[in-house]
Write a protein that holds these residues in place. Structure first.
Motif, PDB file in Angstrom:
ATOM      1  N   UNK A 137     -35.001 -79.569  26.857  1.00  0.00           N
ATOM      2  CA  UNK A 137     -36.451 -79.518  26.677  1.00  0.00           C
ATOM      3  C   UNK A 137     -37.173 -79.691  28.011  1.00  0.00           C
ATOM      4  N   UNK A 138     -36.604 -80.496  28.908  1.00  0.00           N
ATOM      5  CA  UNK A 138     -37.197 -80.651  30.229  1.00  0.00           C
ATOM      6  C   UNK A 138     -37.167 -79.350  31.019  1.00  0.00           C
ATOM      7  N   UNK A 139     -36.092 -78.586  30.869  1.00  0.00           N
ATOM      8  CA  UNK A 139     -36.009 -77.277  31.526  1.00  0.00           C
ATOM      9  C   UNK A 139     -37.025 -76.312  30.945  1.00  0.00           C
ATOM     10  N   UNK A 140     -37.278 -76.413  29.641  1.00  0.00           N
ATOM     11  CA  UNK A 140     -38.320 -75.584  29.031  1.00  0.00           C
ATOM     12  C   UNK A 140     -39.680 -75.890  29.648  1.00  0.00           C
ATOM     13  N   UNK A 141     -39.931 -77.160  29.881  1.00  0.00           N
ATOM     14  CA  UNK A 141     -41.199 -77.577  30.499  1.00  0.00           C
ATOM     15  C   UNK A 141     -41.307 -76.996  31.901  1.00  0.00           C
ATOM     16  N   UNK A 142     -40.228 -77.110  32.691  1.00  0.00           N
ATOM     17  CA  UNK A 142     -40.265 -76.632  34.067  1.00  0.00           C
ATOM     18  C   UNK A 142     -40.461 -75.119  34.132  1.00  0.00           C
ATOM     19  N   UNK A 143     -39.789 -74.405  33.240  1.00  0.00           N
ATOM     20  CA  UNK A 143     -39.824 -72.949  33.265  1.00  0.00           C
ATOM     21  C   UNK A 143     -41.044 -72.370  32.550  1.00  0.00           C
TER      22      UNK A 143
ATOM     23  N   UNK B  31     -44.032 -79.220  37.066  1.00  0.00           N
ATOM     24  CA  UNK B  31     -43.102 -79.762  38.050  1.00  0.00           C
ATOM     25  C   UNK B  31     -43.125 -81.283  38.047  1.00  0.00           C
ATOM     26  N   UNK B  32     -44.312 -81.873  37.994  1.00  0.00           N
ATOM     27  CA  UNK B  32     -44.420 -83.332  37.963  1.00  0.00           C
ATOM     28  C   UNK B  32     -43.793 -83.900  36.703  1.00  0.00           C
ATOM     29  N   UNK B  33     -44.017 -83.221  35.573  1.00  0.00           N
ATOM     30  CA  UNK B  33     -43.445 -83.677  34.309  1.00  0.00           C
ATOM     31  C   UNK B  33     -41.925 -83.601  34.349  1.00  0.00           C
ATOM     32  N   UNK B  34     -41.402 -82.493  34.895  1.00  0.00           N
ATOM     33  CA  UNK B  34     -39.952 -82.332  34.946  1.00  0.00           C
ATOM     34  C   UNK B  34     -39.319 -83.390  35.849  1.00  0.00           C
TER      35      UNK B  34
END
Length: 415
Positions: free
Chosen positions: A344-350, A357-360
């Motif tokens: 899910x973190x990769x989904x946020x980044x992409x 970027x800050x969230x990831x």
């Protein structure tokens, strides 16, 4: 090929040290995480992996699917019907409390906007007992505690995904997420659940035909074939693969216990391999620059996520249950962030959202810290239950039965 060679070396070392790791704070999960970090651009520079590399998303996706498929096989529907209240409390109250708590901490300490803060909360809400395997895999640990952690972690991944997709769309949808909607997400979840239920039942029905059936040496491959077909179907139809994997494992166990028994050794080994590969790749993303990009407020948020938010939310949800104090504290501590949060973190980044970027960065550091903290404390805490058994002090629920057995052995049972 360098990555393959590094994986082989790390796997060899992990196998050689596995006996020691089972008795101490040494963690094989941490070994692969550190190995990935050492050979990445941040240190030796032997491999070059970025968050948008396909190998990152593929390995994390496969690992999560494999782990959930094997986790589902540990679900017993009769026992779950008898003891559904505790997992329901953890999912219905504990998980929302952790979600909101993480969002508040992220907004006020890291400075992300409210939508992105709630997105971080949704990504970090799921738990993963893979990094606390000594707790959920040891028989000396009370069965109800193991069931709580296993069922909670198996289901909360699927529950968090719709919220993650909705919040990504709300934070600033890109081309890959503009059509995200409640209807579409609900359809994906429903389709995943349907495939996960129907496919094992269909295969089990085929096996019962007189002319069909597998040789004993090939029986372990039957559930494997189901898993492979299910994984492909989910990605072809955009069904939720994680909900499908967990439900398929549970249905297969209920419909064909003999298939589950035949597949279990192979399945556990394959899940371990997938887990180790994902950890190695994820470790390659943990560069000094990544940790340097996180603010002091971010580090405070990470610490609070692990030592306060998860423990407090689960302790509140377990008020009034029959868990004793020690069981509640163990359940509250073991809320590690795992493969679901990585995916899910990769989904946020992409996704391309403004503060992605800050969230990831916050998510990645939190996952890494959680793996270190939880995978290095599972064995010592599990041994607390084992010590009780060794010293002859039975748990409350077994005290009367143990006393009776001892009396019978010494011949002092009254007629």
């Amino acid at each position: 090929m360098v990555l393959v060679a590094v994986f082989g070396v790390a796997l060899l070392i992990a196998v050689l040290l596995s006996g020691l790791a089972a008795r101490t704070v040494l963690s094989t999960s941490l070994l692969f995480l550190v190995s990935g970090a050492l050979v990445s651009d941040g240190f030796l520079g032997l491999i070059h992996i970025t968050p948008d590399s396909e190998i990152v998303s593929v390995t994390a996706d496969l690992a999560l699917f494999a782990v959930l498929f094997t986790d589902g096989m540990h679900v017993s529907f009769p026992k779950l019907r008898e003891n559904w209240k505790n997992p329901a409390r953890a999912l219905g109250l504990g998980m929302p409390l952790a979600f909101v708590g993480m969002a508040l901490v992220t907004h006020y300490l890291v400075g992300l906007d409210w939508t992105t803060s709630f997105l971080v909360g949704a990504v970090l809400a799921p738990t993963d007992p893979v990094f606390a395997s000594a707790i959920v895999g040891r028989k000396e640990v009370p069965a109800r505690l193991r069931q709580l952690l296993n069922v909670e972690s198996g289901i909360n991944d699927g529950l968090a995904l719709p919220l993650v997709l909705i919040l990504i769309a709300a934070a600033g949808p890109t081309a890959g997420h503009t059509d995200a909607s409640l209807g579409k997400i609900g359809l994906e979840l429903g389709l995943g659940l349907t495939l996960g239920i129907l496919l094992p039942l269909l295969v089990n029905g085929l096996v019962r035909f007189r002319l069909l059936g597998s040789e004993p040496k090939l029986q372990p491959l039957l559930p494997l074939a189901i898993g492979i077909i299910l994984y492909g179907l989910c990605h072809l139809t955009h069904a939720n693969p994680y909900l499908a994997a967990f439900s398929a494992g549970a249905v297969l166990t209920a419909a064909s216990p003999e298939a589950k028994s035949a597949f279990e050794p192979l399945g556990e080994a394959l899940a371990e391999l997938a887990k180790f590969a994902a950890l190695l790749v994820f470790g390659a993303l943990l560069t000094p620059q990544l940790f340097g990009d996180l603010s002091l407020g971010g580090y405070a948020a990470v610490i609070l996520a692990i030592v306060l938010i998860r423990p407090a939310s689960l302790l509140l949800s377990l008020i009034g249950t029959r868990f004793d104090r020690r069981e509640k504290l163990v359940a509250a501590w073991f809320g590690p962030k795992g493969f679901a949060s990585v995916v899910y973190g990769l989904l946020v980044l992409q996704s391309g959202i403004p503060q992605g970027q800050e969230a990831y960065t916050l998510i990645a550091v939190c996952i890494a810290t959680s793996i270190i903290a939880h995978s290095s404390t599972d064995v010592p805490i599990a041994r607390l239950f084992h010590v009780e058994d060794l010293t002859g002090i039975p748990a409350d629920r077994d005290r009367d039965e143990t006393a009776t057995l001892l009396s019978k052995e010494t011949g002092h049972v009254r007629a």
